[in-house]
Motif scaffolding. Structure first.
Motif, PDB file in Angstrom:
ATOM      1  N   HIS A   1      -5.378   5.654  -2.304  1.00  0.00           N
ATOM      2  CA  HIS A   1      -6.506   6.062  -3.149  1.00  0.00           C
ATOM      3  C   HIS A   1      -6.623   7.581  -3.198  1.00  0.00           C
ATOM      4  N   ASN A   2      -6.547   8.235  -2.022  1.00  0.00           N
ATOM      5  CA  ASN A   2      -6.699   9.692  -1.977  1.00  0.00           C
ATOM      6  C   ASN A   2      -5.550  10.401  -2.697  1.00  0.00           C
TER       7      ASN A   2
ATOM      8  N   ILE B   1      -8.899  -1.820  -6.737  1.00  0.00           N
ATOM      9  CA  ILE B   1      -8.983  -3.286  -6.644  1.00  0.00           C
ATOM     10  C   ILE B   1      -8.978  -3.716  -5.188  1.00  0.00           C
ATOM     11  N   GLU B   2      -8.063  -3.146  -4.395  1.00  0.00           N
ATOM     12  CA  GLU B   2      -7.957  -3.532  -2.986  1.00  0.00           C
ATOM     13  C   GLU B   2      -9.194  -3.131  -2.201  1.00  0.00           C
ATOM     14  N   ASN B   3      -9.835  -2.047  -2.602  1.00  0.00           N
ATOM     15  CA  ASN B   3     -11.047  -1.588  -1.909  1.00  0.00           C
ATOM     16  C   ASN B   3     -12.320  -2.233  -2.440  1.00  0.00           C
ATOM     17  N   ARG B   4     -12.176  -3.186  -3.404  1.00  0.00           N
ATOM     18  CA  ARG B   4     -13.329  -3.909  -3.954  1.00  0.00           C
ATOM     19  C   ARG B   4     -14.379  -2.953  -4.513  1.00  0.00           C
ATOM     20  N   GLN B   5     -13.941  -2.003  -5.346  1.00  0.00           N
ATOM     21  CA  GLN B   5     -14.847  -1.005  -5.895  1.00  0.00           C
ATOM     22  C   GLN B   5     -15.381  -1.378  -7.277  1.00  0.00           C
TER      23      GLN B   5
ATOM     24  N   LEU C   1      -5.878  -8.508  -9.620  1.00  0.00           N
ATOM     25  CA  LEU C   1      -7.081  -8.817 -10.405  1.00  0.00           C
ATOM     26  C   LEU C   1      -7.423 -10.299 -10.358  1.00  0.00           C
ATOM     27  N   VAL C   2      -6.406 -11.148 -10.417  1.00  0.00           N
ATOM     28  CA  VAL C   2      -6.638 -12.589 -10.325  1.00  0.00           C
ATOM     29  C   VAL C   2      -7.254 -12.946  -8.971  1.00  0.00           C
TER      30      VAL C   2
END
Length: 285
Positions: A94-95, A151-155, A278-279
């Motif tokens: 992410h960073n 997506i992985e961080n559920r943002q 996403l699924v």
């Protein structure tokens, strides 16, 4: 004769008693075995249920049996280290993606300014154009990695009511120029109507990637089929084309930076990986 009958009765009684004893011993053995290995069965079941980063927070409780207690403690320590590494990887992704956005934007603006310079030679303009194309590919890759990290961080909020049939038709309309260029036919079949709860932007990206991928690898003058089925509380959507894919390539379809062919070298190979994330984020499989 009476003694013979008594002996036969005794033999029958003894055989029946032995049979019942064996049955009781078998039942007692099964119960004892199940009771003894119940912690191991619970541990293996929990391990089998670990499928994503959130599942790594599973805690294995202490066991009254020393050997299983040692095993559970080792698994807890291992999962903690894996979760910590996984979180660090997500944070780095992410960073890094976020920090790359600014220099890429600056480079794009600088190359655009150079292209407007009337003093540049034709050779220099070609070189600058190639640099700009490279920057554009890097920007697409960076945006894809940033989306995966988010997506992985559920943002994202997943609380919007979304009519799937309408959304899919909108995506197909956006790709109409691409579809017409390959002279394809898009057949959309919907068995009923359904509204799901999720994030409209994410689902738009999901179906855009899937339909675009189907159009990319569809032979010209063929068809792309979209089939939506609804049953009770479940919805299944199939998107296919008339192209072919090797069985050996299917296992890598949803892996990052994996591509089925080389004809679309400008693609970073992250589209289906994003679709998979996403699924799963919407509770699908």
């Amino acid at each position: 004769i009476e003694w013979q009958e008594v002996i036969e009765l005794l033999n029958l009684t003894v055989m029946l008693a032995l049979f019942l004893l064996l049955v009781l011993l078998y039942i007692a053995n099964v119960l004892a075995f199940n009771r003894l290995f119940a912690p191991l069965v619970e541990t293996t079941s929990k391990l089998a249920s670990i499928r994503d980063g959130d599942s790594l927070r599973t805690v294995f409780p202490p066991s009254p049996i020393d050997e299983f207690n040692t095993l559970n403690s080792a698994i807890n320590a291992m999962l903690y280290r894996i979760e910590h590494t996984f979180d660090e990887q997500k944070e780095f992704l992410h960073n890094a993606s976020h920090e790359l956005q600014t220099p890429l934007t600056v480079l794009r603006h600088q190359t655009e300014s150079l292209l407007k310079d009337s003093h540049l030679s034709e050779h220099a303009l070609i070189e600058v154009s190639e640099i700009q194309e490279t920057i554009a590919r890097l920007a697409r890759l960076n945006n894809a990695l940033l989306l995966i990290a988010r997506i992985e961080n559920r943002q994202f909020l997943l609380n919007e009511p979304i009519p799937l049939a309408v959304l899919i038709e909108e995506v197909a309309a956006e790709l109409s120029a691409f579809i017409e260029a390959k002279q394809l036919r898009v057949d959309i079949h919907s068995e009923g109507a359904v509204t799901v709860t999720g994030n409209r932007d994410l689902l738009h990206i999901l179906f855009y990637n899937l339909i675009q991928n189907a159009v990319k690898f569809a032979p010209e003058h063929s068809a792309v089929t979209i089939l939506m089925r609804y049953k009770a509380t479940e919805c299944s959507i199939a998107i296919g084309n008339e192209g072919a894919i090797l069985p050996a390539q299917r296992a890598d379809l949803f892996k990052r930076f994996k591509k089925a062919g080389t004809s679309w070298s400008d693609s970073p190979g992250l589209g289906l990986s994003i679709v998979k994330g996403l699924v799963e984020a919407h509770g699908g499989a």
